[in-house]
Design a protein around this motif. Sequence first.
Motif, PDB file in Angstrom:
ATOM      1  N   VAL A   1      12.634   9.465 -12.168  1.00 24.28           N
ATOM      2  CA  VAL A   1      13.654  10.596 -13.012  1.00 24.28           C
ATOM      3  C   VAL A   1      14.430  11.480 -11.885  1.00 24.28           C
ATOM      4  O   VAL A   1      13.690  11.800 -10.790  1.00 24.28           O
ATOM      5  CB  VAL A   1      12.775  11.419 -14.050  1.00 24.28           C
ATOM      6  CG1 VAL A   1      12.254  10.696 -15.030  1.00 24.28           C
ATOM      7  CG2 VAL A   1      11.830  12.619 -13.311  1.00 24.28           C
ATOM      8  N   ILE A   2      15.511  11.899 -12.340  1.00 23.78           N
ATOM      9  CA  ILE A   2      16.328  12.540 -11.606  1.00 23.78           C
ATOM     10  C   ILE A   2      17.152  13.923 -12.394  1.00 23.78           C
ATOM     11  O   ILE A   2      17.327  13.764 -13.603  1.00 23.78           O
ATOM     12  CB  ILE A   2      17.320  11.871 -10.768  1.00 23.78           C
ATOM     13  CG1 ILE A   2      18.281  12.494  -9.805  1.00 23.78           C
ATOM     14  CG2 ILE A   2      18.344  10.991 -11.599  1.00 23.78           C
ATOM     15  CD1 ILE A   2      19.223  11.822  -8.955  1.00 23.78           C
ATOM     16  N   HIS A   3      17.338  14.862 -11.535  1.00 18.89           N
ATOM     17  CA  HIS A   3      18.431  16.047 -12.258  1.00 18.89           C
ATOM     18  C   HIS A   3      18.892  16.544 -11.081  1.00 18.89           C
ATOM     19  O   HIS A   3      18.357  16.853 -10.142  1.00 18.89           O
ATOM     20  CB  HIS A   3      17.401  17.060 -12.988  1.00 18.89           C
ATOM     21  CG  HIS A   3      18.172  18.399 -13.228  1.00 18.89           C
ATOM     22  ND1 HIS A   3      19.271  18.272 -14.247  1.00 18.89           N
ATOM     23  CD2 HIS A   3      18.153  19.472 -12.680  1.00 18.89           C
ATOM     24  CE1 HIS A   3      19.828  19.512 -14.339  1.00 18.89           C
ATOM     25  NE2 HIS A   3      19.169  20.368 -13.368  1.00 18.89           N
ATOM     26  N   GLY A   4      20.483  16.750 -11.326  1.00 10.05           N
ATOM     27  CA  GLY A   4      21.038  17.321 -10.222  1.00 10.05           C
ATOM     28  C   GLY A   4      21.993  18.375 -10.590  1.00 10.05           C
ATOM     29  O   GLY A   4      22.144  18.604 -11.913  1.00 10.05           O
ATOM     30  N   GLU A   5      22.104  19.530  -9.947  1.00 10.28           N
ATOM     31  CA  GLU A   5      23.221  20.717 -10.247  1.00 10.28           C
ATOM     32  C   GLU A   5      24.055  21.162  -8.968  1.00 10.28           C
ATOM     33  O   GLU A   5      23.092  20.975  -7.977  1.00 10.28           O
ATOM     34  CB  GLU A   5      22.368  21.754 -11.195  1.00 10.28           C
ATOM     35  CG  GLU A   5      21.206  22.268 -10.219  1.00 10.28           C
ATOM     36  CD  GLU A   5      20.225  23.083 -11.270  1.00 10.28           C
ATOM     37  OE1 GLU A   5      19.740  24.142 -10.581  1.00 10.28           O
ATOM     38  OE2 GLU A   5      20.345  22.877 -12.414  1.00 10.28           O
ATOM     39  N   SER A   6      24.801  21.886  -9.303  1.00 17.04           N
ATOM     40  CA  SER A   6      25.576  22.562  -8.392  1.00 17.04           C
ATOM     41  C   SER A   6      24.877  23.697  -7.559  1.00 17.04           C
ATOM     42  O   SER A   6      24.172  24.476  -8.565  1.00 17.04           O
ATOM     43  CB  SER A   6      27.001  22.947  -8.487  1.00 17.04           C
ATOM     44  OG  SER A   6      27.871  21.928  -9.081  1.00 17.04           O
ATOM     45  N   ASN A   7      24.965  24.069  -6.452  1.00 19.12           N
ATOM     46  CA  ASN A   7      24.409  25.113  -5.663  1.00 19.12           C
ATOM     47  C   ASN A   7      25.386  25.830  -5.140  1.00 19.12           C
ATOM     48  O   ASN A   7      25.880  25.211  -3.886  1.00 19.12           O
ATOM     49  CB  ASN A   7      23.191  24.739  -4.908  1.00 19.12           C
ATOM     50  CG  ASN A   7      22.528  25.790  -4.293  1.00 19.12           C
ATOM     51  OD1 ASN A   7      22.987  26.858  -4.316  1.00 19.12           O
ATOM     52  ND2 ASN A   7      21.355  25.616  -3.810  1.00 19.12           N
ATOM     53  N   PHE A   8      25.799  27.124  -5.295  1.00 15.00           N
ATOM     54  CA  PHE A   8      26.784  27.901  -4.669  1.00 15.00           C
ATOM     55  C   PHE A   8      26.150  28.822  -3.862  1.00 15.00           C
ATOM     56  O   PHE A   8      27.220  29.805  -3.243  1.00 15.00           O
ATOM     57  CB  PHE A   8      27.789  28.383  -5.555  1.00 15.00           C
ATOM     58  CG  PHE A   8      28.337  27.249  -6.477  1.00 15.00           C
ATOM     59  CD1 PHE A   8      29.324  26.510  -5.979  1.00 15.00           C
ATOM     60  CD2 PHE A   8      28.014  27.071  -7.898  1.00 15.00           C
ATOM     61  CE1 PHE A   8      30.064  25.579  -6.771  1.00 15.00           C
ATOM     62  CE2 PHE A   8      28.763  26.273  -8.675  1.00 15.00           C
ATOM     63  CZ  PHE A   8      29.531  25.266  -8.000  1.00 15.00           C
ATOM     64  N   ASN A   9      24.870  28.811  -3.522  1.00 14.98           N
ATOM     65  CA  ASN A   9      24.538  29.831  -2.391  1.00 14.98           C
ATOM     66  C   ASN A   9      24.740  29.376  -0.996  1.00 14.98           C
ATOM     67  O   ASN A   9      24.388  28.222  -0.643  1.00 14.98           O
ATOM     68  CB  ASN A   9      22.922  29.836  -2.561  1.00 14.98           C
ATOM     69  CG  ASN A   9      22.568  30.420  -3.867  1.00 14.98           C
ATOM     70  OD1 ASN A   9      23.016  31.509  -4.579  1.00 14.98           O
ATOM     71  ND2 ASN A   9      21.198  30.030  -4.291  1.00 14.98           N
ATOM     72  N   ASN A  10      25.396  30.195  -0.158  1.00 15.17           N
ATOM     73  CA  ASN A  10      25.686  29.844   0.988  1.00 15.17           C
ATOM     74  C   ASN A  10      26.621  28.736   1.188  1.00 15.17           C
ATOM     75  O   ASN A  10      26.522  27.768   2.142  1.00 15.17           O
ATOM     76  CB  ASN A  10      24.654  29.606   2.067  1.00 15.17           C
ATOM     77  CG  ASN A  10      25.004  29.731   3.488  1.00 15.17           C
ATOM     78  OD1 ASN A  10      25.835  30.820   3.853  1.00 15.17           O
ATOM     79  ND2 ASN A  10      24.406  29.204   4.464  1.00 15.17           N
ATOM     80  N   GLY A  11      27.679  28.547   0.184  1.00 17.54           N
ATOM     81  CA  GLY A  11      28.519  27.307   0.226  1.00 17.54           C
ATOM     82  C   GLY A  11      28.466  26.681  -0.944  1.00 17.54           C
ATOM     83  O   GLY A  11      28.362  27.201  -2.071  1.00 17.54           O
ATOM     84  N   THR A  12      28.847  25.401  -0.863  1.00 21.42           N
ATOM     85  CA  THR A  12      28.918  24.400  -2.114  1.00 21.42           C
ATOM     86  C   THR A  12      27.886  23.314  -1.746  1.00 21.42           C
ATOM     87  O   THR A  12      28.352  22.401  -0.835  1.00 21.42           O
ATOM     88  CB  THR A  12      29.985  23.970  -2.455  1.00 21.42           C
ATOM     89  OG1 THR A  12      30.992  25.240  -2.510  1.00 21.42           O
ATOM     90  CG2 THR A  12      30.282  23.213  -3.489  1.00 21.42           C
ATOM     91  N   HIS A  13      26.724  22.998  -2.602  1.00 23.93           N
ATOM     92  CA  HIS A  13      26.098  21.576  -2.167  1.00 23.93           C
ATOM     93  C   HIS A  13      25.931  21.441  -3.754  1.00 23.93           C
ATOM     94  O   HIS A  13      26.345  21.936  -4.761  1.00 23.93           O
ATOM     95  CB  HIS A  13      24.758  22.411  -1.730  1.00 23.93           C
ATOM     96  CG  HIS A  13      25.133  22.915  -0.492  1.00 23.93           C
ATOM     97  ND1 HIS A  13      25.146  22.412   0.840  1.00 23.93           N
ATOM     98  CD2 HIS A  13      25.086  24.131  -0.203  1.00 23.93           C
ATOM     99  CE1 HIS A  13      25.201  23.485   1.759  1.00 23.93           C
ATOM    100  NE2 HIS A  13      25.165  24.409   1.196  1.00 23.93           N
ATOM    101  N   TRP A  14      25.241  19.880  -3.685  1.00 19.59           N
ATOM    102  CA  TRP A  14      25.004  19.178  -4.889  1.00 19.59           C
ATOM    103  C   TRP A  14      23.359  19.037  -4.727  1.00 19.59           C
ATOM    104  O   TRP A  14      23.097  18.261  -3.879  1.00 19.59           O
ATOM    105  CB  TRP A  14      25.591  17.970  -5.204  1.00 19.59           C
ATOM    106  CG  TRP A  14      24.975  17.260  -6.529  1.00 19.59           C
ATOM    107  CD1 TRP A  14      24.482  16.135  -6.613  1.00 19.59           C
ATOM    108  CD2 TRP A  14      25.312  17.700  -7.787  1.00 19.59           C
ATOM    109  NE1 TRP A  14      24.139  15.847  -7.917  1.00 19.59           N
ATOM    110  CE2 TRP A  14      24.628  16.767  -8.629  1.00 19.59           C
ATOM    111  CE3 TRP A  14      26.099  18.725  -8.358  1.00 19.59           C
ATOM    112  CZ2 TRP A  14      24.717  16.673 -10.143  1.00 19.59           C
ATOM    113  CZ3 TRP A  14      25.897  18.886  -9.842  1.00 19.59           C
ATOM    114  CH2 TRP A  14      25.363  18.026 -10.701  1.00 19.59           C
TER     115      TRP A  14
END
Length: 543
Positions: free
Chosen positions: A311-324
Amino acid sequence: MKAAAVAAFACSAGLAAAATPPADLAANAAALTELVNAVSLDVMSEAALEACDDIGAASTPQMRSAWVAWRDKHQIAPLRMVVMELKRRQGSSVPPWTTITEPMRQRVLADPAPDKVCAGLINDWQGAGMDASAQFPQARAAAMTLVRAKMVSAPEMPALAPGAVRGQVFLPSQMAALAAQQKHTWSAISDEEAQRTLGFVYIKGRVERWGADGDRFQLVQEQGERRARLSVTLGIDAEPWVGREVVMRGLVTSLSAGYVKLSAAAVVGDPSGLTPSPLPQAALERKEVLLQRVLKAPGQGLPDKELAAVVIHGESNFNNGTHWDEDVRFLLRDGTAYRRTEMPPDQLNVAASRQLEPQRWGRWRASGRSYEMQAQDDNGRPKDDWKAEKHYAVKPWPQGARLEGSFSRGSFSGSLALGGTSATRSFRFTRDGRFERSYSSFSGSGTLAATMNNVNIAASSHGDGKGSSSSGGGTVGGPFGTAGAVSSRKQDDGASRRGRYQLSGYVLLLDYDDGHQERLLSFPVHDDNKTVYVGNGSLSLDK
């Protein structure tokens, strides 16, 4: 590991040549080569020790003691301090230490009997083959020559706290409690203010090297497979004390629940007058377990019949930049879940993982078309209540599946004002079974540095199936104009990023043109094959 072999390795890596001084010291070239080779021997010895620690070798404590004794006997620390400063001054013209340490590290990790290899190193350090004084008799004279020529500063040994000391001695695991005891914490204060605030503080721990260049030091606390979450940064060059357990006296110039810095530090020669601090200790946490320790041969790990789902889950992370950010978990039919997925499930050593890293396991249960999970702590006990998760199940690759097109993933770390790094990694697949990997990155110093200080610094790198290149440079403006410098490097290493691929189940098998093979976790993230998971993250089909 023999000194002569290490010397040849260091020379072939270009370390000695890069460290050669100008023509006026050309007569000492042979001695300078011996100096660099002596230090290279120490660097490789330390890399072997760290590899043995990472692999969980039972002889690691005895190894560390033997390495420290070997360094003392041959007075390696001041030599390394000289070479480290020379390396800093030479900058990018000197290859990184990983040029010689990584092959040594991988040799230890790949050995089928690493415990035997690690135990054998104890005898090696005591034998004639590792007699650095006899092998490199001119090394010390070369270091002195560099100091006299003012190419480096004379190495300064850490200070010793004078006289008998009295007071309480803290451990790194008590630093959070010390911070909580204060009315307020501080990110950075002067030595004078630190003297007024807490005065001299005594902290006990093992001196450990850290940082990309290996020239920074900290006090750590370990017990077997566990380690204090917080370490204490030392504001001195503690090279002579690396690997030793010591008591340091110093001024706490940074103090918070997550960071402590000890400045003006000195080693306490006689700590017998100190008493343990009564402050509570935070529980030691399990150290990160090396992947090899929970890995089995392909097909020998978790059987398909015991795997309920990936199983997988993904979300944006805007801490110290932009990451997935993505979280992949293996759900087993016995109701347990595993959340470290750096390998295909058929290579997971379930028994070893449950023993060494129980905190990566938990429980799962179906809740309609979704899942609920419960985490475990370092001791394998339920950590939290059951929690509804957003994960969804993915399908495995059909046998012999093929892809067509380029798939990429981008990220940015930092900020436009303060500077940062943008990076992209890509895979290009063709239906005839070929692949090519590529990467690119760009780093800049940011608009703030450009506006306030008239400083512009940038670096870039790129690699693909044709080779790799890197460049860096910058400009600094001043009252008399602008000065700048640029450097670049190219390598013909494209064969290490291209080859043939196979997809099957949850596996992407890569056979590279340079002869090495890689086996990665992989699956289609969605049914349309426009997003694929490879290794440790998903990549999207380029438009």
